[in-house]
Design an enzyme around this catalytic site. Structure first.
Site, PDB file in Angstrom:
ATOM      1  N   TYR A  27       0.832  -1.205   0.000  1.00 27.69           N
ATOM      2  CA  TYR A  27       0.000   0.000   0.000  1.00 27.69           C
ATOM      3  C   TYR A  27       0.869   1.258   0.000  1.00 27.69           C
ATOM      4  O   TYR A  27       0.608   2.219  -0.729  1.00 27.69           O
ATOM      5  CB  TYR A  27      -0.942   0.001   1.216  1.00 27.69           C
ATOM      6  CG  TYR A  27      -1.557   1.346   1.497  1.00 27.69           C
ATOM      7  CD1 TYR A  27      -2.509   1.890   0.632  1.00 27.69           C
ATOM      8  CD2 TYR A  27      -1.160   2.097   2.607  1.00 27.69           C
ATOM      9  CE1 TYR A  27      -3.051   3.155   0.868  1.00 27.69           C
ATOM     10  CE2 TYR A  27      -1.699   3.354   2.848  1.00 27.69           C
ATOM     11  CZ  TYR A  27      -2.641   3.876   1.973  1.00 27.69           C
ATOM     12  OH  TYR A  27      -3.164   5.120   2.204  1.00 27.69           O
ATOM     13  N   PRO A  80       1.414  14.947   3.307  1.00 27.13           N
ATOM     14  CA  PRO A  80       0.436  14.226   4.136  1.00 27.13           C
ATOM     15  C   PRO A  80       0.236  12.814   3.616  1.00 27.13           C
ATOM     16  O   PRO A  80       0.044  12.614   2.417  1.00 27.13           O
ATOM     17  CB  PRO A  80      -0.845  15.050   3.966  1.00 27.13           C
ATOM     18  CG  PRO A  80      -0.666  15.796   2.685  1.00 27.13           C
ATOM     19  CD  PRO A  80       0.805  16.047   2.558  1.00 27.13           C
ATOM     20  N   SER A 109      -3.085  13.874   7.729  1.00 28.23           N
ATOM     21  CA  SER A 109      -4.085  13.431   6.750  1.00 28.23           C
ATOM     22  C   SER A 109      -5.442  13.225   7.416  1.00 28.23           C
ATOM     23  O   SER A 109      -5.517  12.791   8.569  1.00 28.23           O
ATOM     24  CB  SER A 109      -3.631  12.108   6.111  1.00 28.23           C
ATOM     25  OG  SER A 109      -4.708  11.476   5.443  1.00 28.23           O
ATOM     26  N   GLN A 131      -4.641  18.180   6.243  1.00 27.54           N
ATOM     27  CA  GLN A 131      -5.007  17.805   4.870  1.00 27.54           C
ATOM     28  C   GLN A 131      -6.432  17.293   4.872  1.00 27.54           C
ATOM     29  O   GLN A 131      -6.761  16.328   5.564  1.00 27.54           O
ATOM     30  CB  GLN A 131      -4.042  16.740   4.344  1.00 27.54           C
ATOM     31  CG  GLN A 131      -4.366  16.254   2.927  1.00 27.54           C
ATOM     32  CD  GLN A 131      -5.316  15.071   2.923  1.00 27.54           C
ATOM     33  OE1 GLN A 131      -5.260  14.236   3.815  1.00 27.54           O
ATOM     34  NE2 GLN A 131      -6.202  15.004   1.926  1.00 27.54           N
ATOM     35  N   TYR A 133      -9.628  15.613   2.937  1.00 33.32           N
ATOM     36  CA  TYR A 133     -10.405  14.991   1.876  1.00 33.32           C
ATOM     37  C   TYR A 133     -11.829  15.400   2.160  1.00 33.32           C
ATOM     38  O   TYR A 133     -12.423  14.988   3.156  1.00 33.32           O
ATOM     39  CB  TYR A 133     -10.278  13.468   1.926  1.00 33.32           C
ATOM     40  CG  TYR A 133      -9.010  12.912   1.306  1.00 33.32           C
ATOM     41  CD1 TYR A 133      -8.666  13.223  -0.007  1.00 33.32           C
ATOM     42  CD2 TYR A 133      -8.185  12.057   2.016  1.00 33.32           C
ATOM     43  CE1 TYR A 133      -7.521  12.708  -0.585  1.00 33.32           C
ATOM     44  CE2 TYR A 133      -7.034  11.529   1.439  1.00 33.32           C
ATOM     45  CZ  TYR A 133      -6.708  11.862   0.142  1.00 33.32           C
ATOM     46  OH  TYR A 133      -5.581  11.336  -0.435  1.00 33.32           O
ATOM     47  N   THR A 159      -6.965  18.386  -0.786  1.00 37.41           N
ATOM     48  CA  THR A 159      -6.509  17.476  -1.847  1.00 37.41           C
ATOM     49  C   THR A 159      -7.642  17.246  -2.838  1.00 37.41           C
ATOM     50  O   THR A 159      -8.740  16.835  -2.453  1.00 37.41           O
ATOM     51  CB  THR A 159      -6.019  16.148  -1.249  1.00 37.41           C
ATOM     52  OG1 THR A 159      -4.953  16.436  -0.347  1.00 37.41           O
ATOM     53  CG2 THR A 159      -5.514  15.196  -2.327  1.00 37.41           C
ATOM     54  N   ARG A 168      -4.661   0.502  -7.966  1.00 40.08           N
ATOM     55  CA  ARG A 168      -3.335   0.073  -7.483  1.00 40.08           C
ATOM     56  C   ARG A 168      -3.355  -1.442  -7.345  1.00 40.08           C
ATOM     57  O   ARG A 168      -4.002  -1.998  -6.463  1.00 40.08           O
ATOM     58  CB  ARG A 168      -3.026   0.754  -6.154  1.00 40.08           C
ATOM     59  CG  ARG A 168      -3.109   2.273  -6.269  1.00 40.08           C
ATOM     60  CD  ARG A 168      -2.921   2.975  -4.934  1.00 40.08           C
ATOM     61  NE  ARG A 168      -3.431   4.343  -4.996  1.00 40.08           N
ATOM     62  CZ  ARG A 168      -3.818   5.035  -3.938  1.00 40.08           C
ATOM     63  NH1 ARG A 168      -3.709   4.513  -2.729  1.00 40.08           N
ATOM     64  NH2 ARG A 168      -4.286   6.262  -4.089  1.00 40.08           N
ATOM     65  N   LYS A 228      -4.039  20.900  -3.277  1.00 38.99           N
ATOM     66  CA  LYS A 228      -3.036  19.858  -3.564  1.00 38.99           C
ATOM     67  C   LYS A 228      -3.535  18.899  -4.632  1.00 38.99           C
ATOM     68  O   LYS A 228      -4.663  18.406  -4.564  1.00 38.99           O
ATOM     69  CB  LYS A 228      -2.725  19.069  -2.288  1.00 38.99           C
ATOM     70  CG  LYS A 228      -1.767  17.893  -2.482  1.00 38.99           C
ATOM     71  CD  LYS A 228      -1.335  17.293  -1.154  1.00 38.99           C
ATOM     72  CE  LYS A 228      -0.361  16.146  -1.310  1.00 38.99           C
ATOM     73  NZ  LYS A 228      -0.975  14.882  -1.704  1.00 38.99           N
ATOM     74  N   HIS A 252       0.305  12.813  -6.646  1.00 35.50           N
ATOM     75  CA  HIS A 252       0.025  11.855  -5.575  1.00 35.50           C
ATOM     76  C   HIS A 252       1.047  10.708  -5.606  1.00 35.50           C
ATOM     77  O   HIS A 252       0.731   9.565  -5.304  1.00 35.50           O
ATOM     78  CB  HIS A 252      -1.405  11.311  -5.737  1.00 35.50           C
ATOM     79  CG  HIS A 252      -2.144  11.083  -4.453  1.00 35.50           C
ATOM     80  ND1 HIS A 252      -3.116  11.918  -3.984  1.00 35.50           N
ATOM     81  CD2 HIS A 252      -2.063  10.089  -3.523  1.00 35.50           C
ATOM     82  CE1 HIS A 252      -3.609  11.451  -2.846  1.00 35.50           C
ATOM     83  NE2 HIS A 252      -2.980  10.343  -2.537  1.00 35.50           N
ATOM     84  N   SER A 284       6.230  14.534  -5.452  1.00 36.77           N
ATOM     85  CA  SER A 284       6.155  13.320  -6.276  1.00 36.77           C
ATOM     86  C   SER A 284       7.505  12.951  -6.869  1.00 36.77           C
ATOM     87  O   SER A 284       7.995  13.614  -7.800  1.00 36.77           O
ATOM     88  CB  SER A 284       5.089  13.412  -7.382  1.00 36.77           C
ATOM     89  OG  SER A 284       3.782  13.469  -6.787  1.00 36.77           O
ATOM     90  N   GLY A 285       8.084  11.918  -6.307  1.00 41.83           N
ATOM     91  CA  GLY A 285       9.313  11.340  -6.854  1.00 41.83           C
ATOM     92  C   GLY A 285      10.614  11.855  -6.287  1.00 41.83           C
ATOM     93  O   GLY A 285      11.684  11.407  -6.705  1.00 41.83           O
ATOM     94  N   ARG A 307       6.699   9.010   0.577  1.00 41.13           N
ATOM     95  CA  ARG A 307       7.151   7.687   1.019  1.00 41.13           C
ATOM     96  C   ARG A 307       8.438   7.715   1.837  1.00 41.13           C
ATOM     97  O   ARG A 307       8.528   6.983   2.842  1.00 41.13           O
ATOM     98  CB  ARG A 307       7.301   6.753  -0.192  1.00 41.13           C
ATOM     99  CG  ARG A 307       5.966   6.472  -0.909  1.00 41.13           C
ATOM    100  CD  ARG A 307       6.212   5.626  -2.138  1.00 41.13           C
ATOM    101  NE  ARG A 307       5.033   5.392  -2.963  1.00 41.13           N
ATOM    102  CZ  ARG A 307       4.603   6.206  -3.925  1.00 41.13           C
ATOM    103  NH1 ARG A 307       5.232   7.360  -4.149  1.00 41.13           N
ATOM    104  NH2 ARG A 307       3.548   5.901  -4.647  1.00 41.13           N
TER     105      ARG A 307
END
Ligand code: FNR
Length: 354
Positions: A27, A80, A109, A131, A133, A159, A168, A228, A252, A284-285, A307
């Site tokens: 995940y 987040p 989050s 953050q 949702y 977001t 995924r 975001k 994301h 991202s990345g 991550r």
């Protein structure tokens, strides 16, 4: 301390270390579908080059910067991310502490494993964001935002790229369901998320987010709202027109729309369009200080990592989170000095070589 040679190397160590919950590592690590966008996110930084400048009299680098009136020791902040209890028993509390020790910003989050009050109390003097949702139910939005305001957060991160979950495949294979409750949801009456899959969690969120929602959240909170998940210059414009106080460029981490451009590839166009009207945050990345440098030179004011922070949390709790940020700081400092830049402003004024 977590010993870190480079951030990329953490992933394999976390995989070995995190066999506790079924599908938890998948995940966290995974992206959508073929993970094309996820891989491109990191690879894209190689398209831009940093021209080293010498004879600049540089004998140190100063990483300090600020967002509005929030002083920061580094331009690297935490992205987040949900369910940090998967990575460590102390979850978001340790992340908040670790980020605070690095002099940076933690964002809680909506789907955290810790209540936003407990996250705030873990690092009471440090700047935090909440953050959101958005829910279909405005009473729930108001309920959460009131709690966030009371907890003293400095901004709401709204977001907008997750009106449903990306496909995924690792989660599908693992039949991944959140094994832990989400106290921010539990505090209301929507159920606490435990035992639900990602699709079910997102289904309770608002699908049809519209530009006027930005002002709605501003009015509810009285706080700056950072939008975001912006990926197109037109959306950046739209968000600012409808009141956004900050633009957070992100795909994301490649977890949503596979086939989207690398976040770094679209950053310069968005920054041009924003034209300094509001701050730009980028994610991202990012796995290297050099990536942070390139993002700042391409128009970002702050650079967020997702991550890597969770990996630091898993391997070393709050200290591991601090270690990840400080490792990236170290690489950024070396990059800055070898590039002939002394301050974050100097980096922002650097032209990359294509
Ligand atoms: C995320 N992300 C995310 N974003 C958000 O706005 N709310 C959330 O709850 C989550 N949850 C979440 C969980 C996990 C496990 C990951 C990896 C990511 C996205 C996150 O904020 C950020 O955009 C990406 O993680 C950035 O990409 P990198 O740094 O992970 O490559």
């Amino acid at each position: 301390h977590v010993e870190i040679v480079n951030i990329a190397g953490l992933e394999a160590r976390v995989k070995d270390h995190m066999s506790n919950e079924k599908g938890a590592f998948g995940y966290i690590r995974g992206g959508a579908e073929d993970e094309y966008t996820m891989k491109e996110n990191t690879a894209a930084f190689n398209k831009a080059k940093i021209m080293p400048r010498v004879l600049q009299g540089i004998d140190h680098a100063d990483l300090s910067t600020n967002l509005w009136d929030i002083a920061l020791k580094t331009p690297i902040i935490e992205s987040p991310s949900a369910a940090q209890g998967l990575a460590h028993a102390n979850g978001e509390k340790d992340t908040a502490k670790g980020v605070a020790a690095a002099g940076s910003i933690f964002s809680m989050s909506t789907y955290g494993s810790t209540s936003l009050e407990d996250g705030a109390a873990a690092a009471p003097d440090a700047p935090q964001f909440f953050q959101l949702y958005m829910s279909k139910d405005d009473k729930f939005n108001e309920f959460l935002i009131n709690k966030a305001v009371k907890a003293g957060v400095k901004a709401i991160v709204l977001t907008v790229d997750s009106t449903l979950g990306g496909y995924r495949e690792e989660d599908v294979i693992n039949k991944f369901q959140f094994p832990l409750p989400m106290p921010n949801l539990a505090a209301y009456s929507e159920g606490d998320g435990e035992g639900k899959g990602i699709g079910e969690i997102y289904a309770a969120a608002k699908q049809g987010i519209v530009p006027s929602d930005i002002q709605k959240i501003k009015d509810m909170s009285g706080l700056p709202v950072i939008v975001k998940g912006i990926q197109s210059p037109d959306d950046a414009d739209l968000a600012i027109e409808f009141g956004a106080d900050g633009i957070w460029v992100s795909n994301h981490g490649g977890r949503q729309l596979d086939g989207a451009p690398a976040s770094f590839d679209i950053l310069p166009d968005i920054a041009d369009r924003v034209d300094k009207r509001v701050p730009v945050i980028f994610d991202s990345g990012v796995r290297r200080g050099e990536h942070v440098f390139k993002a700042l030179a391409s128009g970002a004011d702050l650079v967020a990592v997702g991550r890597p922070i969770i990996y630091g949390l898993n391997l070393g709790g709050a200290q591991g989170v601090t270690d990840v940020i400080e490792h990236l700081n170290m690489e950024l400092s070396i990059t800055m000095q070898l590039a002939g830049t002394k301050t974050i402003n100097d980096v922002k004024n650097t032209d990359l070589y294509y």
